[in-house]
Design an enzyme around this catalytic site. Structure first.
Site, mmCIF file in Angstrom:
data_model
loop_
_atom_site.group_PDB
_atom_site.id
_atom_site.type_symbol
_atom_site.label_atom_id
_atom_site.label_comp_id
_atom_site.label_asym_id
_atom_site.label_seq_id
_atom_site.Cartn_x
_atom_site.Cartn_y
_atom_site.Cartn_z
ATOM 1 N N ALA A 65 0.866 -1.173 0.000
ATOM 2 C CA ALA A 65 0.000 0.000 0.000
ATOM 3 C C ALA A 65 0.907 1.229 0.000
ATOM 4 O O ALA A 65 2.068 1.154 0.430
ATOM 5 C CB ALA A 65 -0.881 -0.022 1.235
ATOM 6 N N GLY A 108 0.677 -4.928 0.928
ATOM 7 C CA GLY A 108 -0.513 -4.979 0.082
ATOM 8 C C GLY A 108 -0.254 -5.642 -1.260
ATOM 9 O O GLY A 108 -1.182 -6.186 -1.871
ATOM 10 N N GLU A 111 -0.650 -9.192 -0.577
ATOM 11 C CA GLU A 111 -2.075 -9.415 -0.293
ATOM 12 C C GLU A 111 -2.906 -9.381 -1.575
ATOM 13 O O GLU A 111 -3.838 -10.162 -1.751
ATOM 14 C CB GLU A 111 -2.551 -8.361 0.714
ATOM 15 C CG GLU A 111 -1.871 -8.561 2.072
ATOM 16 C CD GLU A 111 -2.061 -7.376 3.011
ATOM 17 O OE1 GLU A 111 -1.577 -6.268 2.686
ATOM 18 O OE2 GLU A 111 -2.695 -7.551 4.057
ATOM 19 N N GLU A 131 4.853 -5.028 7.127
ATOM 20 C CA GLU A 131 4.172 -3.887 7.746
ATOM 21 C C GLU A 131 4.636 -3.632 9.173
ATOM 22 O O GLU A 131 4.635 -2.498 9.655
ATOM 23 C CB GLU A 131 2.654 -4.107 7.747
ATOM 24 C CG GLU A 131 2.000 -4.046 6.379
ATOM 25 C CD GLU A 131 1.914 -5.385 5.670
ATOM 26 O OE1 GLU A 131 2.672 -6.315 6.025
ATOM 27 O OE2 GLU A 131 1.091 -5.502 4.758
#
Ligand code: CAA
Length: 257
Positions: A65, A108, A111, A131
């Protein structure tokens, strides 16, 4: 919708989507999320598309992200916007989606790859949920999907230490379906997607839905669901054509409308 952060290209009945924020290693910001979700939803509606391939660059599938976009967010703003909830719409894509991963698939990015139906990895692929090093944890499903795919021990180690997994370990762990030389990754993913797109589309979609049930229900319920869908397939033209073609020793001709 004109896209700035992704590139789409149709190859026969396959839609290739390339993440395209090279300067940010394809970090997933809100614009990219909106564009990607728009593209997959349009593909889901398009009878001319039978399978999707999602890829990035040779250096990065996606490095996570967008940290710069998140950095100054507050709890209130995150909660009000239900930050990352839009990714459930990507995960809900009904047609098969292959992730073709080279380079970094972190946070992300890992993911997002796991939201696809399976992952083909280049030899240089690296998967991780780093993260924790940023003072947070996975927020796009990683704590759940990675754990279901590779098991608690590896998922816990990766989420708690931020350690990356290379392609060989990812394949051994069941995260990756197959490793492909980097130079052949997209061509191989397209070839695999074409194989899927040549099948009967409603049957491929029902098969995807049924396999995904395995992650959401008990074994007994999942088997009951499978049997119901299997029986229902006998009401389709695809089953009639597929089995007739076998008996008549000819290739099946599935509908394309
Ligand atoms: N968000 C925003 N920008 C990012 C980014 C990210 N996740 N990852 C990389 N970038 C940017 C860098 O800031 C840099 O931009 P500038 O040139 O403007 O400084 C550019 O991409 C290139 O990155 P590096 O210079 O860091 O390249 P490198 O080769 O030295 O390192 C890397 C590569 C190891 C992938 C490193 O970029 C990195 O660690 N990135 C962050 C990985 C990460 O922590 N991901 C998780 C994000 S949080 C998340 O995803 C939450 C969730 O669960 C959804």
């Amino acid at each position: 919708m004109g896209y700035e952060t992704i590139i789409t290209a149709q190859h026969g009945r396959v839609l290739l989507i390339t993440l395209n924020r090279p300067k940010a290693l394809n970090a997933l910001n809100s614009q990219l999320a909106a564009e990607l979700i728009d593209a997959v939803r349009a593909a889901d509606r398009d009878p001319g598309i039978g399978c999707l391939v999602l890829t990035g660059s040779e250096r990065a599938f996606a490095a996570g992200a967008d940290i710069k976009e998140m950095q100054n967010q507050s709890y209130d703003a995150m909660y009000a916007a239900d930050w990352f909830a839009q990714w459930e719409r990507f995960a809900a894509t009904r047609k098969p989606v292959i992730a073709a991963v080279a380079g970094y698939a972190l946070g992300g990015g890992c993911e997002l790859a796991m939201m696809c139906d399976f992952i083909l990895a280049a030899e240089n692929a690296q998967f991780g949920q780093p993260e924790i090093k940023l003072g947070v944890m996975p927020g796009m499903g990683g704590s759940q999907r990675l754990t279901r795919v590779v098991g608690k021990a590896k998922a816990m180690e990766m989420c708690l230490t931020g350690r990356m997994m290379d392609a060989a370990e990812a394949e051994r762990s069941g995260l990756v379906a197959r490793i492909v030389p980097a130079a052949e990754l997209v061509a191989e993913a397209l070839k695999t997607a074409e194989t899927i797109a040549d099948m009967a589309l409603p049957i491929a979609m029902m098969t995807k839905e049924t396999v995904n049930r395995a992650y959401e229900t008990t074994l007994a319920e999942g088997i009951r669901f499978e049997r119901r869908v299997f029986h229902a397939m006998f009401s389709t033209a695809e089953q009639k054509e597929g089995m007739a073609a076998f008996v008549e020793k000819r290739p099946a001709q599935f509908r394309r409308d």
